[in-house]
Design a protein around this motif. Structure first.
Motif, short mmCIF file in Angstrom:
data_model
loop_
_atom_site.label_atom_id
_atom_site.label_comp_id
_atom_site.label_asym_id
_atom_site.label_seq_id
_atom_site.Cartn_x
_atom_site.Cartn_y
_atom_site.Cartn_z
N SER A 78 0.87 -1.18 0.00
CA SER A 78 0.00 0.00 0.00
C SER A 78 0.90 1.23 0.00
O SER A 78 2.12 1.11 0.23
N GLY A 79 0.31 2.37 -0.23
CA GLY A 79 1.08 3.62 -0.12
C GLY A 79 1.62 3.78 1.29
O GLY A 79 2.79 4.16 1.48
N MET A 80 0.80 3.46 2.29
CA MET A 80 1.26 3.58 3.68
C MET A 80 2.39 2.61 3.99
O MET A 80 3.27 2.92 4.80
N ILE A 83 5.47 4.32 2.63
CA ILE A 83 5.84 5.47 3.47
C ILE A 83 6.41 4.99 4.82
O ILE A 83 7.44 5.47 5.28
N TYR A 103 -0.79 13.92 4.17
CA TYR A 103 -1.83 12.88 4.11
C TYR A 103 -2.13 12.32 5.51
O TYR A 103 -1.22 12.09 6.31
N GLU A 146 4.76 17.10 0.62
CA GLU A 146 3.69 16.74 -0.32
C GLU A 146 3.36 18.02 -1.08
O GLU A 146 2.99 19.01 -0.46
N ASP A 175 6.12 12.84 -1.33
CA ASP A 175 4.97 12.03 -1.74
C ASP A 175 4.43 12.63 -3.04
O ASP A 175 3.86 13.71 -3.05
N THR A 177 2.14 11.41 -5.11
CA THR A 177 0.89 10.75 -5.50
C THR A 177 0.00 11.63 -6.38
O THR A 177 -0.57 11.16 -7.36
N PHE A 178 -0.13 12.91 -6.03
CA PHE A 178 -1.06 13.78 -6.76
C PHE A 178 -0.58 14.08 -8.18
O PHE A 178 -1.39 14.36 -9.06
N SER A 197 1.31 6.57 -3.37
CA SER A 197 0.20 5.64 -3.27
C SER A 197 -0.14 5.31 -4.71
O SER A 197 -0.77 6.11 -5.42
N THR A 199 -2.17 3.27 -5.56
CA THR A 199 -3.62 3.06 -5.53
C THR A 199 -4.33 4.12 -6.37
O THR A 199 -5.42 3.87 -6.90
N LYS A 200 -3.73 5.29 -6.45
CA LYS A 200 -4.39 6.44 -7.05
C LYS A 200 -4.08 6.49 -8.56
O LYS A 200 -4.38 5.56 -9.26
N VAL A 209 -4.84 -1.66 -4.29
CA VAL A 209 -4.15 -0.86 -3.27
C VAL A 209 -2.67 -1.21 -3.37
O VAL A 209 -2.30 -2.38 -3.29
N ALA A 210 -1.84 -0.19 -3.61
CA ALA A 210 -0.41 -0.45 -3.82
C ALA A 210 0.41 0.79 -3.50
O ALA A 210 -0.10 1.91 -3.53
N LEU A 328 -8.86 8.91 -4.77
CA LEU A 328 -8.76 9.85 -5.90
C LEU A 328 -7.95 9.18 -6.99
O LEU A 328 -7.47 8.05 -6.83
#
Ligand code: PLP
Length: 391
Positions: A78-80, A83, A103, A146, A175, A177-178, A197, A199-200, A209-210, A328
């Protein structure tokens, strides 16, 4: 004459689809194997056990490393997990400086887990380099960023922070991700470790979820490899394959969704019932210039503020195209309500200070037609107006 390097549009296809050398398959085979026969008593092969290395997962790890311009990639469950594994670089007595609008899961890890291991932290408004400089301590080991941040899309000057970090012997984690490497490549700007993440946007279809990490130098890559194996929160084979599948369309998805997000943000800005729009593609956004200098596009996420909780409720009741959900970065547009979702754990006063009011909605723009989305938003906004007139 030497050819120019391929653009990212081409590279996402080439990097996410390495041809299988044994069969010519244009997709990476699913190597469902936990262990590997060793053909030689004295010399073991490249793979021995799938926590330490698996060819399917490795294809994804190599793809993200190339796209981010780093030396090595790592895939996590997962992203977590990515992290949290990165935070294992910290030892008792170390200090981490962290964006104040980080986050929620990262906030939880720092304030409720790492603190128990004697790791100190300071939240700082990283949009202000002077504040960052003042918050660095002799034991600061990591500055964690972030940008754009969640949910009000605050922008941090990446190179400005990297300069401060390097001058003080700190590592920089970011991070991404966005933005994804399609829009922003922090390692090129001097960041040491990029986190995702997946996942996004990277996977992009709300089906997995990754998490991913990319190290910018060999020393850090060696350490993350050690912690990935030691902690063991690796990504499974099927999920690695799904992320690779998603990656192939990353460029075209980010381009289309960002273009629609710009249209939606511009539309929202003109609407009476909307008191604020947060999107780095609007010239009214305080971070617009910094963002433009360090990335290729403002991205696909924006947030906007309605008058109050009741208006947000009415709006969500009427909107038809986006799903109402956490998360997202998907093909479908996703509307979320930060006050009750991502930032529910934050005291109201803290939330308001950060602009996360009871009227704030976050909008992750998907691949639906932008004009359809705008029409949907327009009629949902007018439904609020109608209700107010009835009162
Ligand atoms: C979702 C998210 C995470 C956490 O990732 P998971 O895959 O849900 O564990 C971390 N950072 C950002 C910016 C996110 O949006």
């Amino acid at each position: 004459m030497t050819n120019k390097p391929y653009t990212l549009q081409t590279r996402v296809i080439k990097d996410a689809s390495p041809i299988d050398p044994h069969t010519g398959a244009v997709n990476v085979p699913l190597h469902y194997s936990s262990t590997y026969h060793q053909f030689d008593f004295d010399q073991y092969g490249k793979y021995d056990y799938s926590r330490s290395g698996n060819p399917t997962r490795e294809a994804l790890e190599e793809a993200i490393a190339r796209l981010e311009g780093g030396v090595k990639g790592f895939a996590f469950s997962s992203g977590m997990a990515a992290i949290s594994t990165a935070f294992l670089l910290l030892s008792q007595g170390d200090h981490v400086l962290i964006s104040e609008d980080v986050y929620g899961g990262t906030y939880r890890m720092i304030t409720q887990v790492l603190n128990r291991f004697g790791i100190q932290h300071t939240f700082v408004d990283t949009t202000d380099l002077e504040k960052v400089a003042c918050a660095i301590r002799p034991n600061t080991k990591v500055i964690y960023l972030e940008t754009p941040s969640n949910p009000t899309l605050n922008i941090t000057d990446i190179q400005g922070v990297v300069k401060l970090a390097k001058a003080n012997g700190c590592l920089t984690f970011l991070d991404n991700t966005f933005m994804t490497p399609a829009l922003q490549r922090p390692i090129e700007l001097g960041v040491d470790l990029v986190l995702h993440s997946a996942t996004k946007f990277l996977a992009g279809h709300s089906d997995v979820v990754a998490g991913l990490a990319v190290a910018g130098n060999d020393g850090l890559a060696e350490q993350i490899a050690f912690f990935q194996n030691a902690f063991g929160a690796i990504l499974g084979v099927q999920d690695a394959w799904l992320v690779l599948r998603g990656l192939k369309t990353l460029h075209v998805r980010m381009k289309e969704s960002s273009c629609s997000a710009q249209k939606v943000a511009s539309f929202l800005q003109e609407q009476e019932g909307v008191s604020a729009v947060y999107y780095p593609g609007l010239s009214s956004h305080p971070g617009a210039a910094v963002h433009k200098a360090q990335s290729d596009s403002p991205g696909a996420v924006l947030s906007f503020e309605l008058k109050n909780r009741d208006d947000a409720r009415q709006f969500l009741k009427h909107i038809k195209i986006p799903v109402f959900a956490v998360s997202l970065g998907a093909v479908e547009s996703i509307l979320s309500y930060p006050a009750k979702m991502s930032h529910a754990a934050m005291p109201e006063e803290e939330r308001n200070k950060r602009g996360i009011t009871d009227g704030l909605l976050r909008f992750s723009v998907g691949l639906e037609n932008a004009d359809d989305l705008i029409q949907d938003i327009r009629s949902s906004l007018s439904a609020i107006d109608r209700k107010e007139k009835v009162r």
